[in-house]
Scaffold this motif. Structure first.
Motif, PDB file in Angstrom:
ATOM      1  N   ILE A 175      -6.946 -26.439 -16.755  1.00 33.96           N
ATOM      2  CA  ILE A 175      -5.945 -25.874 -17.338  1.00 33.96           C
ATOM      3  C   ILE A 175      -6.306 -24.369 -17.987  1.00 33.96           C
ATOM      4  N   PHE A 176      -5.388 -23.594 -18.284  1.00 34.53           N
ATOM      5  CA  PHE A 176      -5.912 -22.213 -19.150  1.00 34.53           C
ATOM      6  C   PHE A 176      -4.855 -22.179 -20.201  1.00 34.53           C
ATOM      7  N   LEU A 177      -5.488 -21.917 -21.354  1.00 31.73           N
ATOM      8  CA  LEU A 177      -4.645 -21.852 -22.572  1.00 31.73           C
ATOM      9  C   LEU A 177      -4.610 -20.461 -22.919  1.00 31.73           C
ATOM     10  N   ASP A 178      -3.424 -19.927 -22.685  1.00 31.65           N
ATOM     11  CA  ASP A 178      -3.123 -18.433 -22.908  1.00 31.65           C
ATOM     12  C   ASP A 178      -2.937 -18.269 -24.480  1.00 31.65           C
ATOM     13  N   ASP A 179      -3.907 -17.990 -25.058  1.00 24.42           N
ATOM     14  CA  ASP A 179      -3.783 -17.745 -26.638  1.00 24.42           C
ATOM     15  C   ASP A 179      -3.626 -16.432 -26.842  1.00 24.42           C
ATOM     16  N   GLY A 180      -3.190 -15.471 -25.875  1.00 21.97           N
ATOM     17  CA  GLY A 180      -2.771 -13.981 -26.640  1.00 21.97           C
ATOM     18  C   GLY A 180      -3.799 -13.224 -26.873  1.00 21.97           C
TER      19      GLY A 180
ATOM     20  N   HIS B  65      -3.208 -25.209 -14.206  1.00 20.51           N
ATOM     21  CA  HIS B  65      -1.830 -25.108 -15.215  1.00 20.51           C
ATOM     22  C   HIS B  65      -2.051 -24.303 -16.298  1.00 20.51           C
ATOM     23  N   VAL B  66      -1.345 -23.118 -16.569  1.00 17.83           N
ATOM     24  CA  VAL B  66      -1.432 -22.154 -17.319  1.00 17.83           C
ATOM     25  C   VAL B  66      -0.456 -22.479 -18.636  1.00 17.83           C
ATOM     26  N   TYR B  67      -0.923 -22.848 -20.090  1.00 14.62           N
ATOM     27  CA  TYR B  67      -0.124 -23.059 -21.244  1.00 14.62           C
ATOM     28  C   TYR B  67      -0.105 -21.622 -21.976  1.00 14.62           C
ATOM     29  N   ASP B  68       1.310 -21.478 -22.308  1.00 19.73           N
ATOM     30  CA  ASP B  68       1.686 -20.408 -23.012  1.00 19.73           C
ATOM     31  C   ASP B  68       1.484 -20.663 -24.526  1.00 19.73           C
ATOM     32  N   VAL B  69       0.497 -20.435 -25.413  1.00 16.32           N
ATOM     33  CA  VAL B  69       0.334 -20.823 -26.767  1.00 16.32           C
ATOM     34  C   VAL B  69      -0.093 -19.649 -27.625  1.00 16.32           C
ATOM     35  N   GLU B  70       0.486 -18.779 -27.256  1.00 14.09           N
ATOM     36  CA  GLU B  70       0.111 -17.520 -27.959  1.00 14.09           C
ATOM     37  C   GLU B  70       0.634 -17.472 -29.590  1.00 14.09           C
ATOM     38  N   ASP B  71       1.879 -17.939 -29.742  1.00 13.19           N
ATOM     39  CA  ASP B  71       2.506 -17.704 -31.155  1.00 13.19           C
ATOM     40  C   ASP B  71       1.841 -18.746 -31.914  1.00 13.19           C
ATOM     41  N   GLU B  72       1.164 -19.870 -31.397  1.00 14.48           N
ATOM     42  CA  GLU B  72       0.340 -20.801 -32.255  1.00 14.48           C
ATOM     43  C   GLU B  72      -0.683 -20.212 -32.775  1.00 14.48           C
TER      44      GLU B  72
END
Ligand code: XMP
Length: 317
Positions: free
Chosen positions: A57-62, A84-91
């Motif tokens: 997985i890839f955590l897209d933290d911004g 699999h990319v997860y968009d978690v920037e706002d968090e």
């Protein structure tokens, strides 16, 4: 730790695959890729050990470089691996809002990283995480220099109790130069083997003090410019840092400009434990300076850091 002159990447790979199979047992596992050499090598060893039971997985933290998630997806696509990319920037932005202290930022980043990872692991029904922690990460965290985002057990945090997964670290005895030898032996592309290190908390620790979306946008543009201008330089790392405070300058029309200060950090090192600032040709630095000032109107000054490690560290925070 394994001494460099006794290090044989081929036998290391064979031994680690057997070790990984033992450690993982019949469970599934996840590996969070960052685009760097450590997590990529960890993933490849994981695939060799348990095949499709490993979920990358890839955590897209911004706080990554511009375009990083696409880059990682494309590299692994070519190796036949779907990430699999997860968009978690706002968090992540939310967790860092209002925090100025360097160590507190690192801790919040780490907590958010593992909280998100824990949620994803639960969603996927996985209780094992493979992680690319290397020896330098552990040594620096234990010495109290700075909290590396990926060090848990070594500082007394039990990941199973806190986050619900077991962490397995196949590279924890290696230094960066050894990881690169393993990466080459595993057939990873040059783009990964030679990739310059990028800190886990990413650009959040290259914005000194409080992180805002405005500053994040400036450091992202500056990072893209430095990467493009200095990609051919044979150094350990070359990157910009957004300093705290503002400096007066002159705008193009001769008026007063109050803008951000960018420091350039370019270092030579073998293992990140010590480093020397690079005596780069002035004309190269001037070219980077011109581009930063011309393409990022919010910037009014560019400085060059001439401090070695020690006494400084490579990153500013
Ligand atoms: P310092 O600043 O401690 O950095 O001299 C040494 C090397 O480690 C990288 N770095 C990190 N890498 N997680 C990482 O995976 C982190 O939290 C972290 N902090 C620093 C830094 O870029 C340098 O290569």
């Amino acid at each position: 730790m394994i001494a460099m002159d006794k290090f044989d990447p081929k036998s290391f790979i064979e031994e680690r695959i057997v070790w990984l199979r033992n450690e993982i047992g019949c469970e599934d596992a996840i590996v969070a890729l960052s685009g760097g050499v450590d997590s990529s090598v960890t993933a490849m060893l994981g695939f060799k050990a348990i095949g499709s039971r490993l979920k990358p997985i890839f955590l897209d933290d911004g706080f990554m470089r511009i375009g990083e998630s696409d880059r990682v997806r494309i590299i692994f696509d070519k190796l036949g691996v779907k990430v699999h990319v997860y968009d978690v920037e706002d968090e992540f932005l939310g967790a860092l809002r209002g925090v100025r202290d360097a160590e507190e930022k690192r801790k919040r980043f780490r907590e958010t990283f593992y909280r998100v990872l824990s949620r994803i692991a639960r969603e996927l029904g996985v209780r094992v995480v493979l992680q690319g922690t290397i020896a330098a990460d552990i040594v620096e965290t234990r010495r109290g220099v700075k909290t590396q985002h990926n060090v848990l057990e070594q500082i007394g945090i039990d990941p199973l109790r806190s986050y619900g997964f077991k962490v397995i670290e196949p590279l924890k005895d290696l230094y960066k130069d050894q990881v690169r030898l393993v990466a080459r032996e595993l057939g990873l592309p040059d783009e990964v083997v030679k990739r310059k290190p990028f800190p886990g908390p990413g650009l959040s620790i290259r914005i000194l003090g409080e992180v805002t979306s405005d500053k994040l946008s400036v450091i992202k543009k500056a990072t893209a410019i430095v990467d493009e201008e200095l990609s051919d330089i044979d150094c350990f790392q070359a990157f910009p840092v957004l300093l705290e405070g503002m400096a007066t300058g002159l705008s193009r029309d001769g008026g007063r400009k109050y803008g951000y200060m960018i420091a350039l950090r370019i270092v030579e090192s073998e293992d990140a434990m010590t480093a020397r600032y690079m005596k780069l040709d002035w004309s190269r630095l001037e070219k980077v300076r011109d581009k930063l000032i011309a393409e990022i109107p919010e910037v009014s000054r560019v400085l060059y850091d001439i401090t070695d490690k020690p006494p400084a560290t490579i990153e500013f925070e």
